[in-house]
Every structure is written in structure tokens, then in C-alpha cells.
Enzyme design. Structure first.
Site, short mmCIF file in Angstrom:
data_model
loop_
_atom_site.label_atom_id
_atom_site.label_comp_id
_atom_site.label_asym_id
_atom_site.label_seq_id
_atom_site.Cartn_x
_atom_site.Cartn_y
_atom_site.Cartn_z
N ALA A 69 0.86 -1.18 0.00
CA ALA A 69 0.00 0.00 0.00
C ALA A 69 0.90 1.23 0.00
O ALA A 69 2.07 1.16 0.39
CB ALA A 69 -0.87 -0.01 1.24
N GLY A 108 0.49 -5.17 0.77
CA GLY A 108 -0.63 -5.18 -0.17
C GLY A 108 -0.25 -5.81 -1.51
O GLY A 108 -1.11 -6.36 -2.21
N GLU A 111 -0.66 -9.36 -1.05
CA GLU A 111 -2.11 -9.63 -0.90
C GLU A 111 -2.79 -9.68 -2.27
O GLU A 111 -3.69 -10.49 -2.50
CB GLU A 111 -2.74 -8.58 0.02
CG GLU A 111 -2.27 -8.77 1.47
CD GLU A 111 -2.72 -7.66 2.40
OE1 GLU A 111 -2.43 -6.49 2.10
OE2 GLU A 111 -3.38 -7.97 3.40
N GLU A 131 3.98 -5.77 7.33
CA GLU A 131 3.18 -4.72 7.97
C GLU A 131 3.51 -4.50 9.44
O GLU A 131 3.50 -3.36 9.92
CB GLU A 131 1.68 -5.03 7.81
CG GLU A 131 1.11 -4.70 6.44
CD GLU A 131 1.25 -5.81 5.42
OE1 GLU A 131 2.08 -6.72 5.63
OE2 GLU A 131 0.53 -5.77 4.40
C1 3H9 Z 1 0.56 -2.36 3.32
O1 3H9 Z 1 0.80 -2.85 2.26
C2 3H9 Z 1 -0.78 -2.45 3.97
C3 3H9 Z 1 -1.71 -3.45 3.34
O2 3H9 Z 1 -1.64 -4.69 3.96
C4 3H9 Z 1 -3.15 -3.03 3.49
C5 3H9 Z 1 -3.64 -2.00 2.63
C6 3H9 Z 1 -5.11 -1.80 2.71
N1 3H9 Z 1 4.64 3.49 -0.01
O3 3H9 Z 1 13.30 1.36 0.10
P1 3H9 Z 1 13.70 2.15 -1.09
C7 3H9 Z 1 9.45 4.80 -1.30
S1 3H9 Z 1 1.72 -1.46 4.18
C8 3H9 Z 1 5.14 4.69 -0.36
O4 3H9 Z 1 14.88 3.02 -0.98
P2 3H9 Z 1 14.51 -0.23 -2.53
C9 3H9 Z 1 10.56 5.15 -0.33
O5 3H9 Z 1 10.12 6.05 0.66
C10 3H9 Z 1 3.14 -1.49 3.14
N2 3H9 Z 1 6.45 4.90 -0.64
O6 3H9 Z 1 13.87 1.20 -2.40
C11 3H9 Z 1 11.60 5.75 -1.25
O7 3H9 Z 1 11.20 7.06 -1.53
P3 3H9 Z 1 12.27 8.23 -1.81
C12 3H9 Z 1 3.85 -2.78 3.20
C13 3H9 Z 1 7.26 3.85 -0.59
O8 3H9 Z 1 14.57 -0.51 -3.98
C14 3H9 Z 1 11.43 4.92 -2.53
O9 3H9 Z 1 10.12 4.34 -2.44
N3 3H9 Z 1 5.04 -2.71 2.40
C15 3H9 Z 1 6.80 2.56 -0.24
O10 3H9 Z 1 15.74 -0.32 -1.71
C16 3H9 Z 1 12.44 3.81 -2.70
O11 3H9 Z 1 12.44 3.00 -1.53
C17 3H9 Z 1 6.26 -2.43 2.92
O12 3H9 Z 1 6.40 -2.26 4.11
C18 3H9 Z 1 5.43 2.40 0.06
N4 3H9 Z 1 4.90 1.20 0.38
O13 3H9 Z 1 13.47 -1.23 -1.84
C19 3H9 Z 1 7.39 -2.39 1.94
N5 3H9 Z 1 7.85 1.71 -0.25
O14 3H9 Z 1 12.97 7.82 -3.07
C20 3H9 Z 1 8.14 -1.12 2.08
C21 3H9 Z 1 8.92 2.42 -0.62
O15 3H9 Z 1 11.44 9.44 -1.91
N6 3H9 Z 1 9.13 -0.92 1.06
N7 3H9 Z 1 8.58 3.71 -0.82
O16 3H9 Z 1 13.19 8.20 -0.61
C22 3H9 Z 1 10.28 -1.63 0.98
O17 3H9 Z 1 10.54 -2.53 1.74
C23 3H9 Z 1 11.27 -1.23 -0.07
O18 3H9 Z 1 10.98 0.10 -0.44
C24 3H9 Z 1 11.28 -2.09 -1.35
C25 3H9 Z 1 12.21 -1.43 -2.40
C26 3H9 Z 1 11.82 -3.49 -1.01
C27 3H9 Z 1 9.90 -2.21 -1.96
#
Ligand code: 3H9
Length: 653
Positions: A69, A108, A111, A131
């Protein structure tokens, strides 16, 4: 292949052999923002009604499938369609839907994939429901569908820990059905083609395999013990272990739990930490600055700290040349490093081939000249100014002019070390935390004359070492030890004012610190800080409040746990409150004429927090820390501040 149809700004589709290939393209991580949800819903409606579409493949553009999400949308009013409604539509579609997982499918994102009728991934994908690390539970079916697919125990382990699984494990567990060795999307199209006309496997309709209650109890117990009072892991345990109930009931409970947690202070704190970690590497003045190439790292001083740094560097793929004063000391250092690598081997963190490769990249020496090939030399020798200056002056003569010199000093002034070298602009501080191969924090010290590309190199190396780098300016103790000193000072003031060590420790542990301050002192031993206080005595401002209790304890031989007594007594090794310590504290109060008062847990916590935040403010004013969130990261990753409280600067807001 047909022309591309746009379903929204971020979702498009092409038809391949009767299969609608839907691609989500929402940089940077294809999060399911409002536009993605709307586009996906439109694509599904199109697939449902179009006679030319037999099945659907969902994939992501770039290197991510769906990162989850959109965390930036949390806290803003929700826009329809919601993710659960889009996911329900995927699962119930009459035509097959295949997830082609090209990269991270997290939260998400997983999911979405779980609701598809088949999951095929690339060999580099990763899946998980992280999460809980954001203080929430999955909110779009993860806690109900994953147990249906892989059983309650395995789902519990993944969801309540937030752990990420690689494709091999995901395949073994049954989260994905196939790994495509190459050409993922064509393989997914072939799978989709093959599913047309067959009965579809809808995850939500699967029965949940009954689980052994004792096994669940064991897994849950472990998770909750680690949670240190956080709500999300406990809620995740509750939702997953009750996944045997009807799907609709479980989904409704999950959704309301998700919404409540999403709006909690704990989740706001963890979101703050998530963005803080990404913000910390954005450093003023480094835009467009290229780091220098680093392949070989020299490490001077192969004691505990130097060996830990060596293990981190070998693990990151660097060649390491270790230097110590004598050939025997260097050989001892080599043995220590190999010992740490062997531990990684026996714990399974390293396989035999990796172990051999790392060993082959390590050499040790007692001769400065052998450091000539190094691109970066990190010193971890005795924390004495003259020792370090002498070493850096010797290194100046043997390393190349563009090679970088880094000092791991904790308390000395790196500007003074730099000034004594031939090229101060190539000197930087890299302040590791012990054990250096385990601790994630690395304070990267920008000295007065550090060149921008030298600082950029320090940050790039830190990232490669899988550390969390935080840039700090020069001040005694840098960011972390300056704040820690304020924290320590406040705890000692509290002692004089009326609180006892065990009351302060209990308040800190109740707040979420893994261990109270006085228990930590006892574990580490009191003598080093005592020696430092004695050295500082002559220059101490007599008008400054100084608490003598720790000195009195040391004079009485109470040097900590190893001595059998310190701030506590240790009969049979068990930490216990000691009336003798209480008497010492009472005498110190009486000597200063302080009438003690009692403190509530909250008061103790507030005073400790305020002391840290005030010191943090001072660091910001002095330009030592760039932003409050950097300070929070330092305290969370180096000093045990609970992440779910967001750090001292966040917590005071
Ligand atoms: C969820 O899904 C809830 C659901 O169950 C229910 C919904 C109803 N959103 O980490 P990076 C940005 S909760 C917005 O350096 P990488 C991050 O801030 C979510 N922004 O890249 C950064 O921005 P900036 C569950 C996001 O390649 C840029 O993307 N998911 C999000 O090293 C690059 O990020 C997670 O907890 C986001 N969800 O790694 C996963 N994610 O360039 C969280 C990232 O402005 N994300 N950004 O600084 C990660 O673990 C890593 O970002 C990922 C990529 C592995 C995806």
C-alpha cells in the site's frame, strides 16, 4: 501483441494470445496508490466483459512487483476503490488471473498476488507481509489468505515477524506455484492460457489446515516475547490463529484491526522511522557527487572492533588487509576474524563456498607498506590522539593520494587527526558500534575539511556493508554519545532527586528499552567510565551539577556484574536490589541536602526523554545533526531506543 490500453495513469494493458497483461507502473515501488487501485479495477472489469480476453496476467514495471500500500496515503482520507475490494474482484473473477511476480511483492502487493489464481515469480523476487514493522497488520486479506495457502504455523511465522522470503522458500512453503528461470511474463501468459476453461483455485475458498495447538503456542510465545509491548505482532497472532473461521468474518476483523492500528501513535512512529531511514542518506552538498571506487579496505588494529569491521567488509565482498603492531598480533587478529566467519558458517548465515571466498579475500600484516593497494583504510586502534596521529602519518607515506583514511574514534576530535595528515580532505570518521559485524548503525563523520566525494564514498561503503549510515558533524561523542551522555546525566540526577536504580530501569524497560541503564552499566563494567571521569575531574566546571554516586560505588569495589556487585548485587548471578547501594545513594542526597521525592514511571520516562530531546535540539542548532529524524535513527539503532516510539525527537512531538 496488441496495442497498449491505458486503464489509468499508472495501469496499462496489452493483449497477448488472448491474455490481458496488466502492468502497474507507479514509480518508485508500484505502491497501490488510488490511481493504481482504480486502474486495476478498470482492467479487471474490462477483462470480465471483453470477449477477446480469456485470462489476465498482473505484473509490475521496473524491478518491483508491488511494494505494498502507499504508505504516504496513510493518514489521508481513503479513496475508493479500496484495496480489499479490488482484491476481492481479482479472486472472484470468472477468468483466470495469474500474478507474474517480477520483484518485491510486499504487504498489499503480496495480498494482490495471494488473491490471484496462480503465482509465478522471477528468481530475484521476494515476498512478505512486513506490515508489523510499520505497526500495523495486513489490511487486505493477508492474515486470512496466507494461512489458507500455507497453513497457520508458517503464516504466523511470516506475518508476525514481518520476515521476507526469497523465491526458493516461497515455493517450498507454497506461497508461489512456480519460479520462471527466464522470460517471466511470457511464462505467465502460457500458464494463464493453460488455466482457461479449468476450475480455478481461489485462495479464499481453501480450507485452513488444522494446526497443533502446542506448536502455535510456541511460535506465538516467541513472537510476543520479542514484541516488547508492541500491539501489531499481538494482533497479527490473534488474526492468523483464528483464520479457521469463515473468510468474511476474518476479513472484517482484519480490516477493522488494520484501520485502528494504522491510526495509532505506534504506527505513526514506525512510519516515521521508515521514511527517516530513506531520508538519512540524502546529504546536503552531495547531489550528483560520485563516490570513489573502493575494492580493497585496510583495517588497522585487529582487536574486537577491527575484527568486526573486517567481517562486515568481507561479507560485503571487499578484499581486506588487516594491520596490527606485530606479526603475532596480526595472526591473532586473523584467527579472531576467521573465528567469527566460522560462527557465520555454523549458524548457516554463510555457506562453505562463501566462507572459503571470504577467507581468500583476507590477508594480515604487521608492515604498513602492505596497505599500499588499499582504497580505504579504517583505523580501529587504541582511542588515543597521539597513537592515531602517528598511524595516519605513517599511512600517508604508503597509501595512494586518492585513497581515503577513516578513523573509528568515539571521543577524539577527528579534525585534529586530519590536520596532522598530508591530505586532510581525504580524512573521514566512520564510527562503528560494537559488535561491528552485527550493529547496523554507522555514524559517518564529516570533518571540517572532508571532500564531498570522500563523504559520498563513506556513505556508499556503509550501504554496501549493509549499515545504516547517519552523517554527523564533529563534536565530542558525535550524535549518539552526546545524547547518551545527557541520558546518563539525567538518570543520575534522578537518583539524587529520589528515584532508585531499579525504579529508573523498570521505567525504561516499561518504555521499551531492552534493558535499563543501570543494568547495562553493570553488564559493561563501571571502570572505564570511572577512569574517564577521573581524567576529566581537573577540567570539570565546579558550578556544574555533578553526581558522585557512581564514583563512590567504584571506590567501594562495586565495578559491575563481573565483580559480583555494582548498581545491583548478583547473588547466584541474579540481579537484585542491594540495600548497600540504596544507603550510598541516600548518603549522597543527604550530603547535598536534597530531600528525596518519589517519581512515577511516567515522570521518570518524561525526564529521560526531555533530556535526550533537549540535547538533540542543541545538536541541531550546532549543525552537528542535519535533521531530527537522523537523531532518532542513531538512538534507535545504536542505543536501544524502542523503534515503535519513533526516537526521542519524534516522541517529544
Ligand atoms: C501495506 O501494504 C498495507 C496493506 O496490507 C493493506 C492495505 C489496505 N509506499 O526502500 P527504497 C518509497 S503497508 C510509499 O529506498 P529499494 C521510499 O520512501 C506497506 N512509498 O527502495 C523511497 O522514496 P524516496 C507494506 C514507498 O529498492 C522509494 O520508495 N510494504 C513505499 O531499496 C524507494 O524505496 C512495505 O512495508 C510504500 N509502500 O526497496 C514495503 N515503499 O525515493 C516497504 C517504498 O522518496 N518498502 N517507498 O526516498 C520496501 O521494503 C522497499 O521500499 C522495497 C524497495 C523493497 C519495496
Amino acid at each position: 501483441m496488441s496495442e497498449t490500453t491505458s486503464f489509468s495513469a499508472t495501469v496499462s494493458g496489452t493483449i497477448d494470445n488472448g491474455i490481458l497483461v496488466v502492468t502497474l507502473d507507479n514509480a518508485p515501488v508500484n505502491a497501490t496508490s488510488g490511481d493504481v487501485r482504480a486502474g486495476l479495477e478498470k482492467a479487471l472489469s474490462h477483462a470480465e466483459s471483453s470477449a477477446s480476453v480469456d485470462a489476465v496476467v498482473i505484473t509490475g514495471a521496473g524491478k518491483t512487483f508491488i511494494g505494498g500500500a502507499d504508505i504516504k496515503e496513510f493518514g489521508k482520507p481513503a479513496l475508493d476503490p479500496t484495496l480489499p475490494s479490488v482484491i476481492e474482484k481479482i479472486e472472484n473473477l470468472e477468468k483466470p488471473v495469474v500474478a507474474a511476480i517480477n520483484g518485491a511483492a510486499l504487504g498489499g502487493g503480496l495480498e494482490v498476488a495471494l488473491a490471484c489464481h496462480y503465482r509465478i515469480s522471477s528468481p530475484t523476487a521476494q515476498v512478505g507481509l512486513p506490515e508489523v514493522k510499520l505497526g500495523i497488520v495486513p489490511g487486505a486479506g493477508g492474515t486470512q489468505r496466507l494461512p489458507r495457502l500455507i497453513g497457520i504455523p508458517a503464516a504466523l511465522d511470516l506475518i508476525a515477524s514481518g520476515r521476507i522470503a526469497k523465491p526458493d522458500e516461497a515455493l517450498k512453503l507454497g506461497i508461489i506455484d512456480q519460479i520462471a528461470q527466464n522470460d517471466l511474463v511470457p511464462a505467465a501468459v502460457a500458464v494463464a492460457r493453460n488455466l482457461v476453461g479449468k476450475s480455478l483455485r481461489r485462495t479464499g475458498a481453501l480450507d485452513v489446515a488444522p494446526a497443533d495447538a502446542a506448536e502455535l503456542e510456541k511460535i506465538s510465545g516467541k513472537i510476543l516475547a520479542k514484541a516488547r509491548g508492541q500491539k501489531a505482532p499481538a494482533e497479527a497472532v490473534r488474526l492468523v490463529t483464528s483464520a479457521t473461521r469463515p473468510l468474511a468474518e476474518g476479513l472484517a476483523d482484519e480490516r477493522s484491526t488494520f484501520l485502528t492500528l494504522r491510526d495509532s501513535r505506534e504506527a505513526a512512529a514506525l512510519r516515521h522511522v521508515f521514511f527517516a531511514e530513506r531520508e538519512s542518506s540524502k546529504v546536503d552538498g552531495l547531489e550528483g557527487v560520485e563516490p570513489r571506487p573502493v575494492k580493497t579496505i585496510g583495517i588497522c588494529g585487529l582487536g574486537l572492533m577491527g575484527s568486526g569491521i573486517a567481517v562486515a567488509a568481507l561479507g560485503a565482498g571487499y578484499a581486506v588487509i588487516g594491520l596490527d603492531q606485530t606479526a603475532e598480533a596480526a595472526e591473532k587478529g586473523r584467527e579472531r576474524i576467521i573465528g567469527l566467519l566460522e560462527r557465520n558458517l555454523s549458524s548457516g548465515r554463510l555457506d562453505q563456498a562463501g566462507f572459503e571466498a571470504q577467507k581468500a579475500r583476507l590477508s594480515v600484516t604487521a608492515s604498513d607498506a602492505d596497505l599500499a593497494p588499499c582504497d580505504l583504510v579504517i583505523e580501529a586502534v587504541f582511542d588515543d590522539l597521539n597513537v592515531k596521529i602517528d598511524l595516519f602519518q605513517r599511512l600517508d607515506r604508503v597509501i595512494r593520494p586518492e585513497a581515503i583514511l577513516a578513523t573509528n574514534t568515539s571521543y577524539l576530535n577527528p579534525d585534529e587527526i586530519a590536520a596532522a595528515t598530508a591530505h586532510p580532505e581525504r580524512v573521514i570518521g566512520m564510527h562503528f558500534f560494537s559488535p561491528a559485524h552485527v550493529m547496523r548503525l554507522l555514524e559517518v563523520v564529516r570533518c571540517a575539511r572532508t571532500a564531498p566525494d570522500v563523504l559520498a564514498t563513506g556513505l556508499a561503503v556503509a550501504k554496501k556493508l549493509r549499515k545504516l549510515p547517519v552523517v554527523t558533524g564533529v563534536t565530542e561523542g558525535f550524535i549518539g554519545n552526546r545524547i547518551f551522555s545527557a541520558y546518563r546525566r539525567e538518570a543520575e540526577f534522578l537518583l539524587e532527586d529520589g528515584a532508585l536504580p531499579h525504579e529508573i530501569d523498570a521505567a525504561l524497560e516499561n518504555y521499551g528499552f531492552p534493558m535499563g541503564l543501570f543494568a547495562v552499566y553493570d553488564m559493561a563494567g563501571l571502570e572505564i567510565a570511572w577512569a574517564r571521569r577521573k581524567r576529566q575531574a581537573a577540567t570539570r566546571d565546579p558550578a556544574e551539577r555533578y553526581v558522585e554516586i557512581a564514583d563512590t560505588l567504584c571506590e567501594a569495589g562495586r565495578l559491575g556484574q563481573k565483580a559480583g556487585r555494582g548498581w545491583y548485587a548478583y547473588p547466584d548471578g541474579k540481579r537484585t536490589v542491594d540495600p548497600e547501594v540504596t544507603a550510598i545513594i541516600e548518603a549522597a542526597r543527604a550530603k547535598k541536602g536534597i530531600t528525596p521525592r518519589s517519581f512515577s514511571t511516567e515522570e521518570i520516562q518524561q525526564r529521560m526523554l526531555q533530556a535526550m530531546a533537549a540535547e538533540g535540539e542543541a545538536l541541531l542548532k550546532e549543525g552537528i545533526a542535519a535533521r531530527p529524524s537522523d537523531i532518532d535513527l542513531v538512538m534507535i539503532n545504536g542505543y536501544g531506543f524502542p523503534a515503535h516510539k519513533g526516537g526521542p525527537m519524534f516522541a517529544r512531538s
